[in-house]
Design a protein around this motif. Structure first.
Motif, short mmCIF file in Angstrom:
data_model
loop_
_atom_site.label_atom_id
_atom_site.label_comp_id
_atom_site.label_asym_id
_atom_site.label_seq_id
_atom_site.Cartn_x
_atom_site.Cartn_y
_atom_site.Cartn_z
N LYS A 323 -7.79 -5.66 1.67
CA LYS A 323 -8.95 -4.89 2.13
C LYS A 323 -8.64 -4.08 3.39
O LYS A 323 -9.30 -3.10 3.69
CB LYS A 323 -10.11 -5.84 2.44
N VAL A 324 -7.66 -4.56 4.15
CA VAL A 324 -7.28 -3.87 5.39
C VAL A 324 -6.54 -2.57 5.05
O VAL A 324 -6.82 -1.51 5.61
CB VAL A 324 -6.40 -4.78 6.28
N ASP A 325 -5.59 -2.67 4.11
CA ASP A 325 -4.85 -1.47 3.68
C ASP A 325 -4.17 -1.79 2.35
O ASP A 325 -3.74 -2.92 2.12
CB ASP A 325 -3.80 -1.09 4.73
N GLU A 326 -4.04 -0.77 1.52
CA GLU A 326 -3.42 -1.00 0.20
C GLU A 326 -1.95 -1.38 0.33
O GLU A 326 -1.37 -1.92 -0.61
CB GLU A 326 -3.60 0.21 -0.70
N TYR A 327 -1.35 -1.10 1.50
CA TYR A 327 0.03 -1.53 1.74
C TYR A 327 0.19 -3.04 1.47
O TYR A 327 1.22 -3.48 0.96
CB TYR A 327 0.43 -1.21 3.19
N PHE A 328 -0.83 -3.81 1.81
CA PHE A 328 -0.70 -5.26 1.68
C PHE A 328 -0.75 -5.72 0.22
O PHE A 328 -0.30 -6.81 -0.10
CB PHE A 328 -1.75 -5.97 2.54
#
Lengths: 360, 360
Positions: A323-328
């Motif tokens: 949810k913080v960034d799609e990188y994760f």
């Protein structure tokens, strides 16, 4: 207490690999020759695979460049970072030894206050072979060191300690600062020799630096993944931090210890703070979400192997940090790929058993 | 970062009392004269109140013997131990200062590795005036010390730190061992000077020794009770440990820091291990129940003052440790009496407010 008269360096000669990520000729090994020459080196060449890396004569080594990584891992090579020292974890994957020591090629032999050269590898081996004490703090630091012990008030039931999974060493001269601190304090040098090794207590996170690090590969290897950094990724310089947070949460769950302190190496040169700022900027921001995530991460009881713990952690990364960034989400996928690659290359079955008893 | 050019020793001259429990003439003060003379001493005379304790000339002090304690506290004097250095906490009760430094009368001035005499009090003041970092471990130790900082990977949101409540100093020469360790290692001396101060992480307990200890009385004073020890009690030598466990749990709840490390004092003489074994024996046994008790103690959110925390802790001691031995019921009563005595003698209202924000 745990010190033996036999030299621990010689004891582990055939049980430890030294992993070095590099983009240049390894002249720095000349200074380490008296300490490293008996050991096997795994060199992970980053960047252009057509470049020839010179290794000083007399060292026993294997060298992998990007072509080798692609050939050995096939599609799973996507989990190994490119143009970032995070690529070093490929060395952990292909090693067949019980212990790993990893060091950067800008790290030299430091001297203790008496002027004696510090055998960093020997100290790491001492740290790894002696137990850890994560459940209660000993005010005289490592109780197993010669000349010290557990102090009054230390519960007797905890004095046997637990197996040590990680030994985190420090740096004299250039400290391991982030870009903002480098910019604010360009001239600060670390000159303080703190003569201590200690266990980082259970439940406490720390910033694990990959510059001067040793670990028990048989215990914690499958979690020592340095993530997706560098080429094509939105961040860098968080590879070792990521590995540190994941391994600490898993060591806490499994009941193993993480030590920090001695040995020191001499870190010769600060990296460019402007370049670092660009690499770190998203990490500095995301970190404020990552720390609460790892501080509150709970692994269920049925996670009885490091692999199971790591897969479970990847699920939590996907669900919560996605949810913080799609990188994760990409990183969570890479964590799974890493464990698959680990199991493929380490099929003795040894590393998927639980050493030293069940999870705590 | 937190160091100032003004001497911190002079800064707190009128805000700190030195508390010394004793049964003998205070010749040891001669060695401390250059460091202690500007300060006010509170001497708590243990044992026979008719004995005259000689204090070297030139020191500003008040002295309390058992008759004084009984006169000042009336029936509440029952909470102050007799024939045990636990009586020192009476000094904390009658002090009107913001800070306390307490030291044993067999502790002398230590020297650093360069041969320079260590001003232990000055280092404690530095520790207390600089913030603590209990939520994340800094691998270069105290980040506020000159020449160091927070390392890469340390969350920026945590770099302001929190108020420091306790500064726990160490000992060169005779280490603070329990009787069994004293018996096994009669000749062991602590010769290792570890040049570090660190915050003990939140959630981690430690063995707090009362030999060389400073604290912010305004913050944590009402919890710095040294329990029921010595004459008429089944144990001794757990007074400081008890205070350490209670204060650590409360500091963790309130969001305050506890530091350990520098300064060192020179501990001159080991106490008799056979006498110690008799005093400690029940404590060594009970401790195995006490540590899990304190590790799992949770204080409810409405405990917003140290007094409320301490009363709540006394209830938990009664309910849970009362089953271990009836001694803990007596101790729980004494904890309540102590807080009542504290509030009676400290009626400015200051110490019952929450300094520096609400409980965390």
């Amino acid at each position: 207490m745990a010190e033996t008269s036999a030299s621990p360096t010689l004891l582990l000669k055939d049980e430890l690999d030294i992993v070095i990520p590099t983009i240049r000729n390894l002249d720095f090994l000349e200074m380490w020759r008296p300490f490293f020459q008996p050991y096997h080196l795994i060199i992970v060449q980053d960047g252009d695979p057509s470049k020839i890396i010179e290794v000083p004569g007399g060292f026993d080594y294997e060298l992998y460049n990007r072509n080798d990584i692609n050939r050995i891992l096939g599609p799973k090579a996507s989990c190994i970072s490119f143009k970032d020292s995070a690529c070093r974890c490929f060395g952990y994957l292909v090693s067949k030894k019980k212990y790993i020591f990893t060091i950067d090629d800008d790290c030299f032999v430091a001297k203790d206050p008496s002027g004696k050269e510090i055998n960093a590898l020997q100290q790491h081996i001492k740290n790894l072979l002696a137990p850890s004490t994560p459940f209660f703090f000993n005010t005289l630091y490592d109780p197993y060191r010669e000349g010290t012990d557990f102090v009054r008030g230390y519960p007797f039931s905890l004095r046997e300690g637990v197996p040590t999974a990680v030994s985190h060493g420090l740096w004299l001269n250039i400290p391991d600062y982030d870009a903002p601190t480098q910019l604010v304090k360009p001239l600060e040098k670390n000159t303080r020799f703190v003569d201590a090794v200690m266990t980082i207590p259970k439940g406490t996170l720390f910033p694990m630096c990959g510059m001067n690090l040793a670990f028990n590969r048989e215990l914690i290897g499958p979690a020592m993944y340095f993530g997706l950094m560098g080429d094509g990724q939105p961040i860098g310089r968080y590879d070792d931090m990521w590995a540190g947070w994941c391994t600490k949460v898993i060591c806490d769950h499994m009941g193993w210890g993480v030590k920090t302190g001695l040995p020191y190496i001499w870190h010769s040169k600060a990296s460019n703070p402007f370049v670092n700022l660009k690499k770190e900027y998203k990490g500095i921001y995301w970190q404020e979400e990552l720390i609460p995530f790892f501080q509150s991460a709970i692994l269920p009881k049925d996670c009885t192997t490091v692999q199971k713990c790591y897969i479970e952690l990847s699920k939590q990364v996907r669900a919560k940090l996605g949810k913080v960034d799609e990188y994760f989400i990409k990183l969570a996928d890479a964590m799974v790929t890493w464990v698959e690659a680990w199991d493929e290359l380490n099929q003795t079955g040894k590393s998927s058993e639980v050493p030293n008893g069940a999870a705590k």
